[in-house]
Design an enzyme around this catalytic site. Structure first.
Site, PDB file in Angstrom:
ATOM      1  N   CYS A   1      12.566   4.459  -7.133  1.00 31.89           N
ATOM      2  CA  CYS A   1      13.811   4.632  -7.889  1.00 31.89           C
ATOM      3  C   CYS A   1      14.380   3.267  -8.302  1.00 31.89           C
ATOM      4  O   CYS A   1      13.822   2.598  -9.152  1.00 31.89           O
ATOM      5  CB  CYS A   1      14.806   5.476  -7.095  1.00 31.89           C
ATOM      6  SG  CYS A   1      16.106   6.162  -8.141  1.00 31.89           S
TER       7      CYS A   1
ATOM      8  N   HIS B   1      11.601  10.186  -6.184  1.00 33.01           N
ATOM      9  CA  HIS B   1      11.764   9.973  -4.739  1.00 33.01           C
ATOM     10  C   HIS B   1      10.683  10.723  -3.948  1.00 33.01           C
ATOM     11  O   HIS B   1      10.951  11.793  -3.399  1.00 33.01           O
ATOM     12  CB  HIS B   1      13.156  10.423  -4.281  1.00 33.01           C
ATOM     13  CG  HIS B   1      14.235   9.431  -4.589  1.00 33.01           C
ATOM     14  ND1 HIS B   1      14.488   8.340  -3.794  1.00 33.01           N
ATOM     15  CD2 HIS B   1      15.101   9.355  -5.627  1.00 33.01           C
ATOM     16  CE1 HIS B   1      15.484   7.634  -4.314  1.00 33.01           C
ATOM     17  NE2 HIS B   1      15.866   8.220  -5.431  1.00 33.01           N
TER      18      HIS B   1
ATOM     19  N   GLU C   1       9.586  10.144  -1.046  1.00 29.21           N
ATOM     20  CA  GLU C   1       9.879  10.279   0.394  1.00 29.21           C
ATOM     21  C   GLU C   1      10.617  11.583   0.691  1.00 29.21           C
ATOM     22  O   GLU C   1      10.479  12.145   1.772  1.00 29.21           O
ATOM     23  CB  GLU C   1      10.677   9.055   0.891  1.00 29.21           C
ATOM     24  CG  GLU C   1      12.167   9.030   0.569  1.00 29.21           C
ATOM     25  CD  GLU C   1      12.494   8.710  -0.886  1.00 29.21           C
ATOM     26  OE1 GLU C   1      11.562   8.532  -1.689  1.00 29.21           O
ATOM     27  OE2 GLU C   1      13.699   8.659  -1.218  1.00 29.21           O
TER      28      GLU C   1
END
Ligand code: MN
Length: 234
Positions: free
Chosen positions: A105, A209, A211
């Site tokens: 990001c 994102h 994760e």
């Protein structure tokens, strides 16, 4: 020994460091040892870099546009000038040492600015035509839009596909990308979603994102972290 992965936290109001747990958990699951690197003295960066086998540049505030020779657009969000300066130097040192970097990001944006690239300070205001919703109104792991991957790129190799679906929580995006990086992923509205190094061991930036999706077991996101940690262990 597990590879040591430096993770940069965000700096919130009142100078508090802030870091979501999902970054750490994604690194741990992939076999890395996360080490939070606070915003410190730029003069100490060579010593910090010597400790690290890899660097994860995380999300957060907007990047100070003066760092890419622009003045603030009306729709620029909150900036963290000290974080910008520290992370830019950290990223540049890691690049010189050819140590692996994963930028997420804000992290992809930081990587681009570190090598002289530019950003859209607000992609929805600064682009004309039919734009996608890049700040999704959906749960964190919802894969709201498509990213087309460049055939033969590292990311296409990781994804095992030329078309993936990602989440999206950004109002800034990359504009000009210097030739040391190649654009390896793009949304259907032309917004750059992934870059990678043309000559380094492993330098990958993604605008989404992974994760947050990795913790839900999404396979491409898991493999992004697996390949990053594998590169750090070499
Ligand atoms: Mn997006």
């Amino acid at each position: 020994m597990k590879p040591i992965i430096g993770i940069t936290p965000d700096v919130e109001k009142n100078d508090q460091h802030f870091l979501r747990n999902d970054y750490m958990q994604a690194i741990i699951r992939a076999g890395g040892l996360p080490l939070i690197v606070p915003i410190g003295n730029v003069d100490d960066i060579a010593q910090v870099v010597a400790l690290l086998d890899g660097l994860l540049l995380t999300g957060g505030n907007d990047i100070n546009p003066l760092l890419f020779n622009e003045e603030p657009h009306t729709h620029l969000g909150e900036v963290s000038p000290n974080r910008d300066l520290f992370e830019l130097e950290l990223a540049r040192h890691m690049l010189v040492e050819d140590k692996p970097i994963l930028g997420i990001c804000r992290g992809i944006q930081l990587l681009n600015v570190a090598v002289g690239g530019t950003l859209y300070q607000d992609l929805h205001q600064q682009n004309v035509g039919l734009m996608l919703q890049h700040v999704q109104n959906a749960p964190q792991a919802h894969q709201s839009h498509v990213v087309r991957l460049e055939k033969g790129s590292l990311l296409e190799d990781i994804a095992c596909s030329e078309r993936i679906q990602v989440n999206s929580f950004h109002h800034q995006s990359l504009k000009d990308v210097p030739p040391v990086f190649t654009v390896s992923g793009m949304a259907s509205d032309g917004i750059i979603e992934a870059i990678e190094s043309v000559d380094k061991k492993f330098v990958l930036g993604v605008q989404w994102h992974p994760e947050r999706m990795a913790l839900k077991g999404e396979s491409v996101s898991l493999r992004i972290f697996d390949r990053f940690i594998a590169a750090c262990g070499k």
